[in-house]
Design a protein around this motif. Structure first.
Motif, PDB file in Angstrom:
ATOM      1  N   SER A   1       0.834  -1.202   0.000  1.00  0.00           N
ATOM      2  CA  SER A   1       0.000   0.000   0.000  1.00  0.00           C
ATOM      3  C   SER A   1       0.870   1.254   0.000  1.00  0.00           C
ATOM      4  CB  SER A   1      -0.914   0.010   1.232  1.00  0.00           C
ATOM      5  OG  SER A   1      -0.151   0.249   2.409  1.00  0.00           O
ATOM      6  N   LEU A   2       0.298   2.350  -0.476  1.00  0.00           N
ATOM      7  CA  LEU A   2       1.024   3.618  -0.485  1.00  0.00           C
ATOM      8  C   LEU A   2       1.369   4.082   0.930  1.00  0.00           C
ATOM      9  CD1 LEU A   2      -0.649   5.766  -3.299  1.00  0.00           C
ATOM     10  CD2 LEU A   2       1.755   5.092  -3.136  1.00  0.00           C
ATOM     11  N   ASP A   3       0.458   3.826   1.870  1.00  0.00           N
ATOM     12  CA  ASP A   3       0.734   4.207   3.264  1.00  0.00           C
ATOM     13  C   ASP A   3       1.946   3.451   3.798  1.00  0.00           C
ATOM     14  OD1 ASP A   3      -1.333   5.989   3.305  1.00  0.00           O
ATOM     15  OD2 ASP A   3      -2.743   4.641   4.310  1.00  0.00           O
ATOM     16  N   HIS A   4       1.995   2.141   3.525  1.00  0.00           N
ATOM     17  CA  HIS A   4       3.113   1.321   4.003  1.00  0.00           C
ATOM     18  C   HIS A   4       4.411   1.757   3.340  1.00  0.00           C
ATOM     19  CE1 HIS A   4       5.255  -1.977   5.727  1.00  0.00           C
ATOM     20  NE2 HIS A   4       5.435  -2.608   4.575  1.00  0.00           N
ATOM     21  N   LEU A   5       4.359   2.006   2.043  1.00  0.00           N
ATOM     22  CA  LEU A   5       5.554   2.430   1.325  1.00  0.00           C
ATOM     23  C   LEU A   5       6.028   3.797   1.810  1.00  0.00           C
ATOM     24  CD1 LEU A   5       4.595   1.239  -2.252  1.00  0.00           C
ATOM     25  CD2 LEU A   5       6.606   0.498  -0.972  1.00  0.00           C
ATOM     26  N   GLY A   6       5.084   4.696   2.096  1.00  0.00           N
ATOM     27  CA  GLY A   6       5.469   6.006   2.617  1.00  0.00           C
ATOM     28  C   GLY A   6       6.196   5.899   3.941  1.00  0.00           C
ATOM     29  N   SER A   7       5.740   4.972   4.778  1.00  0.00           N
ATOM     30  CA  SER A   7       6.400   4.752   6.065  1.00  0.00           C
ATOM     31  C   SER A   7       7.819   4.215   5.870  1.00  0.00           C
ATOM     32  CB  SER A   7       5.574   3.764   6.903  1.00  0.00           C
ATOM     33  OG  SER A   7       6.242   3.429   8.095  1.00  0.00           O
TER      34      SER A   7
END
Length: 400
Positions: free
Chosen positions: A184-190
């Protein structure tokens, strides 16, 4: 993200070997990155293994040297040429080799990570390269390796382990966070925040359009979707049953670069396969983590392979499985709905889509509202042909 890092632009000062971390499609991203450096980086080169999707090549796993024909010999190493072939399968690496001036070196995974380390050192010495850059589209290379959505960890992990703690500088560059639909984009952003990237750059809309025009014929979803986003084409793409929609927008044109050793240290799979001396040992190391590699999935599929023949029939649940908020469906997603298993059938589907959409076709995305017309046209015109299956290959020769 710290402002100083966010504003930093990647400008390579060393001759760089860009490695397609996920195979053929990532070469398009590598070419985009080189073109971003004032029209091309003098003295750079590329490298890739031959591991195609089963639609193109029924041979499970990466092709070993004895299953690749027409490489240009460079000592014990090899480079792709326009005459390179893989018996019984299809790869577009020959066309890519013919389209660029820098050489594309062949990487063989047959001797595991230790064999890759030796090959890379020999390539670096032969070409006088000073830096290795693992190029990935989507960002799955940044994963720990045990995430639920991760479906293709093997080659990323093997290459990460191969470049870690070497005498040369090694980096990882990711374009189009999330376009592969695995994390997910959220996971990748983290992950990006945790890894503290050493730089970033943007692929301009003009450059993305140029590269897209030159390479939209390549059978790659992630790389083409990243370019479409960089151009400014926006959409939510359904690429795989059970996965989140891929958000394509201008953010896809941002490339992030990281220290490869930092990425390696957080990757459980890369550390597990570090000492492998054969591909079988590499794959077994992944199994010992309780994971199933993409090779395992391919072997299982090859052993039970049956392909429908005659008029294509769409699976009954296909239309109902498309997420309601999707604006587009990928051609590969539709191909799986038709159970297409051969390159010729996939090309035929692309031609039908192009005929229906005309100049509005942005391969590989089909607008959802035009999907019924595409399905009807394909069903009325196509005849599915059964391709060869991977069962014709001797898996024992690969150590299994």
């Amino acid at each position: 993200m710290r402002a100083a890092i966010a504003a930093r632009t990647i400008r390579p000062i060393m001759r760089t070997l860009r490695i397609a971390s996920g195979g053929t499609g990532d070469l398009i991203t590598a070419i985009s990155l080189d073109q971003r450096i004032i029209g091309g980086a003098l003295g750079n080169a590329y490298a890739s293994a031959v591991w195609e999707r089963s639609t193109l090549d029924p041979f499970p796993g990466p092709r070993p040297r004895n299953a690749v024909r027409g490489l240009r010999p460079v000592g014990r190493l090899g480079q792709f040429t326009e005459r390179t072939r893989i018996p019984g399968g299809l790869t577009q690496l020959p066309q890519l080799a013919a389209s660029v001036e820098p050489p594309i070196w062949y990487l063989d995974l047959a001797d595991g990570v230790q064999g890759l380390r030796e090959q890379l050192q020999a390539i670096m010495d032969s070409g006088g390269y000073e830096c290795v850059d693992l190029v990935d589209t989507g960002g799955d290379i940044l994963a720990r390796g045990d995430e639920a959505g991760l479906i293709s960890p093997t080659m990323d992990a093997a290459l990460l382990a191969a470049v870690a703690d070497q005498d040369f500088t090694a980096t990882v560059t990711v374009l189009g966070l999330g376009v592969d639909g695995e994390l997910s984009l959220d996971h990748l952003g983290s992950i990006v925040r945790d890894l503290e990237p050493s730089g970033r750059l943007r692929i301009s809309a003009g450059l993305a359009a140029q590269v897209y025009r030159d390479y939209c014929w390549v059978h790659s979803e992630s790389s083409l979707l990243a370019l479409l986003g960089a151009i400014g084409i926006i959409g939510r793409i359904d690429i795989r049953p059970g996965s989140e929609l891929v958000c394509v927008d201008r953010r896809c044109g941002t490339a992030w670069t990281f220290d490869a050793n930092h990425v390696y240290q957080r990757n459980l799979v890369a550390r597990a396969v570090r000492n492998s001396t054969s591909f079988a040992a590499l794959d077994n190391s992944i199994k010992m983590l309780g994971l199933t590699s993409e090779f395992g999935h391919e072997v299982a599929a090859a052993r039970r392979a049956t392909a429908p023949e005659g008029r294509p029939k769409l699976s009954e649940d296909f239309l109902g499985s498309i997420l309601p908020s999707a604006t587009h469906v990928s051609v590969r997603r539709l191909a799986k709905g038709f159970r297409l298993t051969g390159a010729s059938d996939l090309d035929r589907l692309h031609r039908v889509v192009a005929g229906q959409l005309g100049d509005d076709y942005r391969r590989p995305a089909i607008p959802v509202d035009l999907l019924p017309a595409v399905i009807q046209e394909f069903q009325s015109r196509a005849e599915i042909q059964a391709p060869p299956t991977g069962s014709q290959y001797d898996l024992k020769a690969m150590g299994f």
